[in-house]
Design a protein around this motif. Structure first.
Motif, short mmCIF file in Angstrom:
data_model
loop_
_atom_site.label_atom_id
_atom_site.label_comp_id
_atom_site.label_asym_id
_atom_site.label_seq_id
_atom_site.Cartn_x
_atom_site.Cartn_y
_atom_site.Cartn_z
N LEU A 1 -2.69 -4.76 -0.94
CA LEU A 1 -1.77 -4.37 0.14
C LEU A 1 -1.32 -2.93 -0.04
O LEU A 1 -1.07 -2.47 -1.16
N LEU A 2 -1.17 -2.23 1.08
CA LEU A 2 -0.63 -0.87 1.09
C LEU A 2 0.88 -0.96 1.23
O LEU A 2 1.39 -1.47 2.23
N ASP B 1 -8.99 8.54 -10.97
CA ASP B 1 -9.97 8.48 -9.88
C ASP B 1 -9.55 7.55 -8.75
O ASP B 1 -10.33 7.32 -7.82
N LEU B 2 -8.34 7.01 -8.79
CA LEU B 2 -7.75 6.21 -7.73
C LEU B 2 -8.66 5.07 -7.26
O LEU B 2 -8.92 4.92 -6.06
N PRO B 3 -9.16 4.23 -8.15
CA PRO B 3 -10.16 3.23 -7.73
C PRO B 3 -9.65 2.24 -6.69
O PRO B 3 -10.38 1.92 -5.74
N ILE B 4 -8.43 1.75 -6.86
CA ILE B 4 -7.91 0.75 -5.92
C ILE B 4 -7.59 1.40 -4.58
O ILE B 4 -7.90 0.86 -3.50
N VAL C 1 -1.39 1.00 -3.48
CA VAL C 1 -2.02 -0.26 -3.11
C VAL C 1 -1.92 -1.19 -4.31
O VAL C 1 -2.30 -0.82 -5.43
N LEU C 2 -1.40 -2.40 -4.09
CA LEU C 2 -1.18 -3.36 -5.17
C LEU C 2 -1.69 -4.74 -4.77
O LEU C 2 -1.73 -5.07 -3.57
N CYS D 1 3.33 -7.82 -6.06
CA CYS D 1 4.41 -7.22 -5.27
C CYS D 1 5.04 -8.18 -4.27
O CYS D 1 5.90 -7.78 -3.48
N ALA D 2 4.66 -9.46 -4.28
CA ALA D 2 5.16 -10.42 -3.29
C ALA D 2 6.68 -10.54 -3.33
O ALA D 2 7.33 -10.57 -2.27
#
Length: 309
Positions: free
Chosen positions: A174-175, A210-213, A252-253, A258-259
């Protein structure tokens, strides 16, 4: 494994047990703790076994040991018979005394802390002991192949022989951002209309340089390549979560992490795509772990509860 001569004396079972503990834990120090022995005693026993075999079993390094190919073969052949002997003698653990050897579990810290350990709390009452090691997927898969773990959580299905991989759960990504940034951006409506350009001046918080997610999310949801750099890089998604919830920027998680923050309003969902990025996690075990009842208890519990994550 063939003996070099027909008159070779039988190997001492205590030496083999010590060898297996070192092979599994990857260090003399950890093996000593597991066996309830001093480190010099473990070192002496391993050297004695090496002298009997006429082969070096481990390469000594500053942070533990690496088993030789011969040691891997010996461990593979010796583990099951020693387990059977322990069961016959009523000694379930590596060092006897009625204490079972711990189930060695490895995987990403975030998944283990947020999901795995709470799920395994009930099995402790059944006499199961756990030894947990945090590590990235490539690392823990290499370690389970060398015998250091019984089970690992993997972010992808491993290839090769000797391992069994069962789908564990799906992670939905999720963003998200703190309310202050959601308001500045203009919320999901602006993202729906303007796409990723709405985030052009927003700090990004990422797991790695490298910001993979984030890059995967941009490619999957926005259909474009992310070229920005992270304002904050934290090698633990719990740290990423803490920074973003405090107002550091956007990230993004996985939903499981993060719920609660989304529910209490400390984070805001910035985009609701029809098809969110999803990653399947796997529970991986070695083929030679099948005979250990405590490994089976942990495995079955995780596969049962993982469907609800």
């Amino acid at each position: 494994m063939e003996q070099s001569t027909s008159t070779a004396p039988p190997l001492n079972l205590n030496l083999l047990r010590t060898f297996l503990a070192v092979h599994r834990t990857g260090s003399f120090t950890a093996a000593a703790r597991l066996l309830g022995l001093s480190q010099p005693a473990v070192t002496t026993q391993v050297r004695s076994l090496e002298q009997q075999l006429g082969r070096e079993l481990f390469e000594r390094q500053s942070r533990g040991v690496i088993p030789s190919p011969f040691a891997d073969e010996l461990a593979s052949e010796a583990a099951a018979p020693l387990k059977a002997l322990a069961a016959l003698s009523g000694r379930e653990g590596v060092h006897g005394g009625g204490i079972s050897a711990p189930v060695h579990l490895g995987g990403p810290a975030e998944v283990i802390c947020a999901l795995v350990l709470p799920a395994l709390a009930p099995v402790i009452e059944r006499g199961v002991r756990l030894s947990v090691t945090f590590g990235m997927t490539d690392q823990v898969l290499q370690e389970i192949r060398s015998g250091r773990h019984d089970l690992v959580i993997s972010t992808y299905r491993p290839r090769g022989r000797g391992l069994i991989a069962n789908p564990l759960s799906d992670e939905e990504f999720l963003l998200v951002a703190a309310p202050v940034w959601a308001e500045r951006i203009g919320g999901s409506r602006r993202l729906d209309s303007d796409g990723p350009s709405a985030l052009q001046d927003v700090p990004l918080v990422a797991f790695a340089e490298d910001l993979p997610i984030l890059r995967r999310y941009w490619r999957h949801v926005f259909g474009t390549r992310l070229t920005a750099r992270a304002a904050i890089t934290v090698p633990d998604l719990r740290g990423v979560l803490a920074a973003v919830a405090a107002g550091a920027g956007v990230t993004v998680l996985p939903r499981y992490l993060c719920a609660d923050h989304l529910a209490n309003g400390t984070l805001v969902l910035l985009r609701r795509p029809e098809d969110s990025p999803i990653n399947t996690g796997y529970l991986v075990e070695r083929l030679d772990s099948n005979s250990d009842p405590h490994v089976a208890i942990v495995r079955d519990r995780l596969l049962e509860v993982g469907r609800t994550w």
